[in-house]
Write an enzyme that holds these catalytic residues in place. Structure first.
Site, PDB file in Angstrom:
ATOM      1  N   ASP A  92       1.369  -1.354  -0.281  1.00 23.09           N
ATOM      2  CA  ASP A  92      -0.016   0.492  -0.086  1.00 23.09           C
ATOM      3  C   ASP A  92       0.767   1.416   0.209  1.00 23.09           C
ATOM      4  O   ASP A  92       2.319   0.664  -0.104  1.00 23.09           O
ATOM      5  CB  ASP A  92      -0.827  -0.286   1.036  1.00 23.09           C
ATOM      6  CG  ASP A  92      -0.159   0.008   2.271  1.00 23.09           C
ATOM      7  OD1 ASP A  92       1.482   0.521   2.781  1.00 23.09           O
ATOM      8  OD2 ASP A  92      -1.356  -0.039   3.376  1.00 23.09           O
ATOM      9  N   ASP A 288      -8.115  -7.270   0.401  1.00 23.99           N
ATOM     10  CA  ASP A 288      -6.801  -7.181   1.547  1.00 23.99           C
ATOM     11  C   ASP A 288      -7.439  -6.580   2.659  1.00 23.99           C
ATOM     12  O   ASP A 288      -8.178  -6.036   2.858  1.00 23.99           O
ATOM     13  CB  ASP A 288      -5.448  -6.764   1.297  1.00 23.99           C
ATOM     14  CG  ASP A 288      -5.547  -4.875   1.619  1.00 23.99           C
ATOM     15  OD1 ASP A 288      -6.090  -4.442   2.971  1.00 23.99           O
ATOM     16  OD2 ASP A 288      -6.118  -4.361   0.889  1.00 23.99           O
ATOM     17  N   CYS A 330     -12.890 -29.261   9.380  1.00 26.18           N
ATOM     18  CA  CYS A 330     -11.820 -28.468   8.962  1.00 26.18           C
ATOM     19  C   CYS A 330     -10.401 -28.869   9.056  1.00 26.18           C
ATOM     20  O   CYS A 330     -10.503 -29.560   9.793  1.00 26.18           O
ATOM     21  CB  CYS A 330     -12.126 -27.115  10.359  1.00 26.18           C
ATOM     22  SG  CYS A 330     -10.565 -25.675   9.368  1.00 26.18           S
ATOM     23  N   CYS A 332      -7.548 -27.330   9.348  1.00 22.78           N
ATOM     24  CA  CYS A 332      -6.385 -26.279   9.711  1.00 22.78           C
ATOM     25  C   CYS A 332      -5.430 -27.120  10.353  1.00 22.78           C
ATOM     26  O   CYS A 332      -6.173 -28.713  11.246  1.00 22.78           O
ATOM     27  CB  CYS A 332      -7.117 -25.269   9.620  1.00 22.78           C
ATOM     28  SG  CYS A 332      -7.744 -25.198  11.580  1.00 22.78           S
ATOM     29  N   CYS A 335      -7.903 -27.851  13.706  1.00 20.28           N
ATOM     30  CA  CYS A 335      -9.338 -28.444  13.712  1.00 20.28           C
ATOM     31  C   CYS A 335      -8.686 -30.168  13.564  1.00 20.28           C
ATOM     32  O   CYS A 335      -9.289 -30.845  13.973  1.00 20.28           O
ATOM     33  CB  CYS A 335      -9.875 -28.204  12.334  1.00 20.28           C
ATOM     34  SG  CYS A 335     -10.839 -26.629  13.167  1.00 20.28           S
ATOM     35  N   HIS A 362      -6.111 -21.059  11.572  1.00 18.03           N
ATOM     36  CA  HIS A 362      -7.332 -21.423  11.230  1.00 18.03           C
ATOM     37  C   HIS A 362      -8.145 -20.553  10.417  1.00 18.03           C
ATOM     38  O   HIS A 362      -9.038 -21.061   9.359  1.00 18.03           O
ATOM     39  CB  HIS A 362      -8.309 -22.020  11.977  1.00 18.03           C
ATOM     40  CG  HIS A 362     -10.112 -22.486  12.177  1.00 18.03           C
ATOM     41  ND1 HIS A 362     -10.295 -23.501  11.687  1.00 18.03           N
ATOM     42  CD2 HIS A 362     -10.384 -20.988  12.255  1.00 18.03           C
ATOM     43  CE1 HIS A 362     -12.072 -23.292  11.882  1.00 18.03           C
ATOM     44  NE2 HIS A 362     -12.386 -21.493  11.740  1.00 18.03           N
TER      45      HIS A 362
HETATM   46 ZN   LIG Z   1     -10.094 -25.576  11.499  1.00 17.22          ZN
END
Ligand SMILES: [Zn+2]
Length: 396
Positions: A92, A288, A330, A332, A335, A362
């Site tokens: 930016d 963003d 999930c 990630c 999880c 996550h």
């Molecule tokens: Zn997750």
């Protein structure tokens, strides 16, 4: 030729999917761009950010200009080498941060809070045609940023996409001031493009920034003025309104005015889940926002729960003995390793770094899947039903 190759268009909206080509590689669009404000996505390694599926990060000219300084980053070969991120970087211009010092945020204004600026960011000393003089929040020294300074700093950072220096007007400013300010932003755009044309930072694209506040005629004029210049892309900035419906109107005025313009469009500072879905429908290519990472550091996880703004606050007492993961299914690290909400709550409450990291992973994983799903739906011609399912609480 546009750096963006549009591969698919959604027949029912302005959404489009494609590939944005830069000196450090390609960005699959529409895309979310995580913030690497101070040369790091807070708490994560570059390879983790890439593994989540993100193609680009955003570095912050204002903060990096003050600390560690553009010369030091240039000494290390630019921002890519300095931070060890080899994929595209957008920077930016510093305009938003400089003007936030004086004005605060829209939320501050609406809620009647004092601007965050004076304490957190520094203090504006003067704003004139040359640029902005301000006091650094780091050691209190007097500093200056104008259009040429901003472009010079971004050239030293070596970003793939530079944003021009603009005056970011606050929400409650009147039409008269907004009109004058928007005209100055256009003059600053010409100075930025002149500097860039003269110094030609290798491989760097330049985006202009649309201003015009919440006034339709000013937004449309600004969009047309930016599009008429030899910019590589168009960013939509400034105050986007008091609430979401107004924000969608403001963004839509610009994307409608751009119509079939093939150049990439970036929406600055927007990243709530519903805003990403609507933004894609309005024809935005990249976004963003601090939201997913900042929320994560504060113990708030993103979940497919539209009624609760897609958020669950794990610091709440009701999660103390909660054995369930943040989100079933999930993939990630938080999880998939079976970490319970109760454990994550305990980590966050006790400011353990692992808690902030797991929640950041996550949240970014959620947003990465959301964007991949939207891209796929545009390509398949199923965006309308896909978006409807997401708004009804489907997992991305
Ligand atoms: Zn997750």
């Amino acid at each position: 030729m546009s750096a963006l190759q549009i591969l698919h268009r959604d027949p029912g909206s302005r959404a489009r999917a494609g590939v944005l080509r830069t000196a450090h590689g390609e960005i699959r669009t529409p895309a979310f761009v995580p913030l690497a404000t101070k040369a790091t996505v807070k708490g994560l390694e570059p390879r983790e950010v890439a593994a989540l599926g993100f193609d680009m990060v955003l570095g912050n000219t204002f903060h990096l200009f003050l600390e560690p300084g553009a010369d030091l980053i240039e000494h290390f070969g630019g921002l890519h080498d300095f931070m060890g991120w080899r994929q595209p970087i957008i920077t930016d211009s510093g305009g938003f941060q400089v003007f936030s010092m004086g004005y605060g945020t829209v939320a501050d204004e609406i809620k009647g809070r004092a601007p965050v600026g004076p304490d957190r960011m520094g203090r504006v000393l003067s704003i004139d045609e040359e640029g902005v003089r301000f006091r650094s929040y780091i050691e209190g020294s007097e500093r200056f940023i104008g259009p040429e300074t901003s472009m010079e700093v971004q050239a030293k950072l070596g970003s793939d996409i530079a944003l021009v220096f603009d005056e970011c007007t606050p929400f409650n400013i009147d039409r008269e001031y907004t009109a004058r300010s928007t005209e100055r932003t256009h003059r600053w755009l010409d100075r930025c493009l002149a500097w860039h044309g003269q110094h030609r930072p290798p491989g760097q694209l330049v985006y202009g920034i649309v201003q015009g506040g919440v006034y339709e005629d000013l937004r449309v004029e600004s969009t047309q003025a930016i599009a008429a210049r030899p910019v590589d892309g168009i960013a939509i900035g400034g105050s986007l309104g008091a609430d979401k419906p107004q924000m969608y109107d403001v963004v839509g005025w610009s994307t409608a005015a751009l119509a079939d313009d093939p150049r990439p469009r970036h929406l600055l500072g927007i990243g709530d889940i519903d805003d990403l879905i609507r933004g894609v429908e309005l024809g935005v290519d990249t976004f963003d926002c601090a939201m997913p990472t900042r929320l994560g550091r504060h113990g708030v996880a993103i979940v497919p729960d539209p009624g609760k703004r897609w958020r669950v606050d794990l610091t709440a007492a009701r999660h103390r003995e909660d054995e369930s993961p943040i989100m079933e299914g999930c993939p990630c690290p938080a999880c998939s390793n079976g970490h319970s909400r109760g454990y994550l709550r305990y980590l966050v409450k006790n400011r353990e770094l692992t808690g902030a990291r797991l929640l950041t992973l996550h949240n970014l994983a959620f947003v990465a899947r959301l964007m991949a799903g939207l891209r796929g739906a545009i390509a398949d011609g199923t965006l309308a039903s896909h978006a409807a399912a997401l708004r009804a609480g489907a997992s991305p």
